[in-house]
Design a protein around this motif. Structure first.
Motif, short mmCIF file in Angstrom:
data_model
loop_
_atom_site.label_atom_id
_atom_site.label_comp_id
_atom_site.label_asym_id
_atom_site.label_seq_id
_atom_site.Cartn_x
_atom_site.Cartn_y
_atom_site.Cartn_z
N VAL A 147 0.84 -1.20 0.00
CA VAL A 147 0.00 0.00 0.00
C VAL A 147 0.88 1.25 0.00
O VAL A 147 0.64 2.19 -0.76
CB VAL A 147 -0.97 0.00 1.21
N ALA A 148 1.92 1.25 0.82
CA ALA A 148 2.83 2.39 0.86
C ALA A 148 3.55 2.56 -0.48
O ALA A 148 3.72 3.70 -0.95
CB ALA A 148 3.85 2.24 1.99
N ASP A 149 3.95 1.46 -1.11
CA ASP A 149 4.57 1.53 -2.43
C ASP A 149 3.61 2.13 -3.46
O ASP A 149 3.99 2.93 -4.30
CB ASP A 149 5.02 0.15 -2.91
N PHE A 150 2.34 1.70 -3.39
CA PHE A 150 1.33 2.24 -4.30
C PHE A 150 1.21 3.75 -4.13
O PHE A 150 1.19 4.50 -5.11
CB PHE A 150 -0.03 1.57 -4.05
N LEU A 151 1.13 4.21 -2.88
CA LEU A 151 1.01 5.64 -2.62
C LEU A 151 2.26 6.40 -3.09
O LEU A 151 2.15 7.50 -3.63
CB LEU A 151 0.73 5.89 -1.14
N ALA A 152 3.42 5.80 -2.90
CA ALA A 152 4.66 6.43 -3.37
C ALA A 152 4.64 6.59 -4.89
O ALA A 152 5.00 7.65 -5.42
CB ALA A 152 5.87 5.61 -2.93
N THR A 153 4.19 5.54 -5.58
CA THR A 153 4.13 5.59 -7.04
C THR A 153 3.10 6.61 -7.51
O THR A 153 3.36 7.38 -8.45
CB THR A 153 3.79 4.20 -7.61
N ALA A 154 1.95 6.65 -6.86
CA ALA A 154 0.91 7.61 -7.24
C ALA A 154 1.41 9.05 -7.09
O ALA A 154 1.18 9.89 -7.96
CB ALA A 154 -0.34 7.39 -6.39
N HIS A 155 2.11 9.33 -6.01
CA HIS A 155 2.63 10.69 -5.80
C HIS A 155 3.78 11.00 -6.76
O HIS A 155 3.92 12.14 -7.21
CB HIS A 155 3.06 10.88 -4.35
N LYS A 156 4.56 9.98 -7.09
CA LYS A 156 5.65 10.19 -8.05
C LYS A 156 5.08 10.55 -9.41
O LYS A 156 5.57 11.46 -10.09
CB LYS A 156 6.52 8.94 -8.15
N GLN A 157 4.03 9.85 -9.82
CA GLN A 157 3.40 10.14 -11.10
C GLN A 157 2.75 11.52 -11.11
O GLN A 157 2.65 12.15 -12.16
CB GLN A 157 2.36 9.07 -11.44
N ALA A 158 2.33 11.99 -9.94
CA ALA A 158 1.75 13.32 -9.81
C ALA A 158 2.85 14.38 -9.62
O ALA A 158 2.54 15.54 -9.36
CB ALA A 158 0.77 13.37 -8.65
N GLU A 159 4.11 13.94 -9.72
CA GLU A 159 5.28 14.81 -9.57
C GLU A 159 5.35 15.49 -8.20
O GLU A 159 5.77 16.63 -8.07
CB GLU A 159 5.31 15.85 -10.70
N ASP A 160 4.95 14.75 -7.18
CA ASP A 160 5.04 15.22 -5.80
C ASP A 160 6.14 14.40 -5.12
O ASP A 160 5.88 13.40 -4.46
CB ASP A 160 3.70 15.04 -5.09
N SER A 161 7.37 14.81 -5.33
CA SER A 161 8.51 14.02 -4.87
C SER A 161 8.61 13.94 -3.35
O SER A 161 9.06 12.92 -2.82
CB SER A 161 9.81 14.57 -5.45
N ASN A 162 8.19 14.97 -2.63
CA ASN A 162 8.27 14.92 -1.16
C ASN A 162 7.37 13.83 -0.59
O ASN A 162 7.79 13.04 0.24
CB ASN A 162 7.88 16.27 -0.55
N ARG A 163 6.13 13.79 -1.05
CA ARG A 163 5.22 12.75 -0.56
C ARG A 163 5.64 11.37 -1.06
O ARG A 163 5.53 10.38 -0.33
CB ARG A 163 3.78 13.06 -0.98
N SER A 164 6.11 11.30 -2.29
CA SER A 164 6.57 10.03 -2.83
C SER A 164 7.70 9.46 -1.98
O SER A 164 7.69 8.28 -1.62
CB SER A 164 7.03 10.20 -4.28
N GLU A 165 8.65 10.29 -1.65
CA GLU A 165 9.79 9.84 -0.82
C GLU A 165 9.32 9.44 0.57
O GLU A 165 9.79 8.45 1.13
CB GLU A 165 10.86 10.92 -0.74
N ALA A 166 8.39 10.20 1.13
CA ALA A 166 7.87 9.86 2.46
C ALA A 166 7.21 8.48 2.45
O ALA A 166 7.46 7.66 3.34
CB ALA A 166 6.88 10.92 2.93
N TRP A 167 6.38 8.21 1.44
CA TRP A 167 5.73 6.90 1.37
C TRP A 167 6.73 5.79 1.09
O TRP A 167 6.57 4.66 1.58
CB TRP A 167 4.61 6.90 0.34
N SER A 168 7.78 6.08 0.35
CA SER A 168 8.84 5.08 0.14
C SER A 168 9.53 4.74 1.45
O SER A 168 9.84 3.58 1.72
CB SER A 168 9.87 5.60 -0.87
N MET A 169 9.75 5.76 2.28
CA MET A 169 10.35 5.52 3.60
C MET A 169 9.41 4.70 4.48
O MET A 169 9.86 3.83 5.24
CB MET A 169 10.71 6.84 4.27
N VAL A 170 8.11 4.94 4.37
CA VAL A 170 7.14 4.15 5.13
C VAL A 170 7.21 2.69 4.68
O VAL A 170 7.24 1.78 5.52
CB VAL A 170 5.71 4.72 4.96
N ALA A 171 7.26 2.46 3.39
CA ALA A 171 7.35 1.08 2.88
C ALA A 171 8.61 0.38 3.40
O ALA A 171 8.55 -0.78 3.82
CB ALA A 171 7.33 1.08 1.35
N ARG A 172 9.73 1.08 3.37
CA ARG A 172 10.98 0.49 3.88
C ARG A 172 10.87 0.19 5.37
O ARG A 172 11.35 -0.85 5.85
CB ARG A 172 12.16 1.42 3.61
#
Length: 76
Positions: free
Chosen positions: A36-61
């Motif tokens: 779920v966290a990976d999905f949210l990271a990808t969704a934010h990355k596609q929306a060009e929101d790198s801060n939220r994407s990175e935060a969700w990537s950290m949550v997944a890790r």
């Protein structure tokens, strides 16, 4: 509980916020929390929101690290 994180300022999520979101996802989604966290990271990355994407990537890790610790402790 209100969030203290304001990504529009370029701030990065704190360790506490990452841990909190990992706990919330684990509670709500169980074994699927990291995905779920990976999905949210990808969704934010596609929306060009790198801060939220990175935060969700950290949550997944964080979720995966916790899962690894639980599995390792269980095997011991």
């Amino acid at each position: 509980m209100a969030s203290q994180w304001h990504p529009e300022t370029g701030a990065v999520a704190s360790d506490h916020e990452i841990e909190l979101m990992a706990s919330v996802l684990e509670g709500r989604h169980g074994v699927w929390a990291a995905e779920v966290a990976d999905f949210l990271a990808t969704a934010h990355k596609q929306a060009e929101d790198s801060n939220r994407s990175e935060a969700w990537s950290m949550v997944a890790r964080t979720v995966r690290r916790r899962e690894h610790r639980r599995c390792t402790a269980y095997q011991s």
